[in-house]
Motif scaffolding. Structure first.
Motif, mmCIF file in Angstrom:
data_model
loop_
_atom_site.group_PDB
_atom_site.id
_atom_site.type_symbol
_atom_site.label_atom_id
_atom_site.label_comp_id
_atom_site.label_asym_id
_atom_site.label_seq_id
_atom_site.Cartn_x
_atom_site.Cartn_y
_atom_site.Cartn_z
ATOM 1 N N LEU A 37 0.963 -1.293 0.054
ATOM 2 C CA LEU A 37 -0.144 0.075 0.260
ATOM 3 C C LEU A 37 0.974 1.097 -0.011
ATOM 4 O O LEU A 37 0.255 2.527 -0.407
ATOM 5 C CB LEU A 37 -0.945 -0.061 1.192
ATOM 6 N N LEU A 39 3.115 1.791 -1.925
ATOM 7 C CA LEU A 39 3.071 2.259 -3.564
ATOM 8 C C LEU A 39 2.201 3.074 -4.066
ATOM 9 O O LEU A 39 2.331 3.673 -5.081
ATOM 10 C CB LEU A 39 3.475 0.982 -4.305
ATOM 11 N N LYS A 40 1.052 3.022 -3.142
ATOM 12 C CA LYS A 40 -0.236 3.847 -3.719
ATOM 13 C C LYS A 40 -0.286 5.134 -3.135
ATOM 14 O O LYS A 40 -1.098 6.163 -3.419
ATOM 15 C CB LYS A 40 -1.376 3.130 -3.335
#
Length: 152
Positions: A37, A39-40
């Motif tokens: 997450l 990376l989001k």
């Protein structure tokens, strides 16, 4: 002698490493669903955090602003290399391994007194020849491609 004189300290180090490995295993097992997450997170939030962490770690390493300035210089070089289509991984590798290579090269020159020692031993000679070939292979490839092209 270390085990004989102070074995308890060595076994304490082994136990510490084992406990750390178990803690890392547990954290990774629990964080497998959470870590992707990261990376989001939008880039406009992530870049300032990375820049701050980089500056703080560069300053903490030597307690001087020289390392921060060197970091900025290499950032600019890396950006220019990426715009020019050059790979940045060799630059990073050379920056990390350069001081180690330099100190070991200096030691070998002090022991032998000459650079010819690298070519008298078989293994070091092979490594030197491969290294020199890697440096000059793009030039050789360009010359060979020019000779293969038919003249119009």
């Amino acid at each position: 002698m270390v085990f004989k004189n102070s074995g308890n300290v060595v076994y304490l180090m082994f136990a510490t490493v084992m406990v750390c490995a178990i803690v890392v295993l547990v954290l990774q097992a629990l964080g497998m669903r959470v870590f992707p997450l990261i990376l989001k997170v939008p880039y406009h939030f992530m870049y300032p955090a990375l820049i701050i962490i980089s500056f703080v770690s560069a300053y903490v390493d030597s307690s001087s602003l020289y390392k921060c300035g060197m970091m900025l210089v290499f950032v600019v070089i890396g950006i220019l290399m990426s715009y020019g289509g050059l790979p940045t991984a060799p630059l990073i590798l050379a920056f990390i391994l350069g001081p180690t290579l330099e100190s070991n090269m200096l030691k070998s020159f002090q022991y032998s007194g000459t650079a010819a020692t690298f070519f008298t031993r078989p293994i070091s000679c092979i490594f030197m020849v491969v290294g020199i070939a890697c440096v000059f292979s793009p030039l050789l490839r360009m010359v060979v491609e020019k000779q293969k092209k038919p003249k119009a």
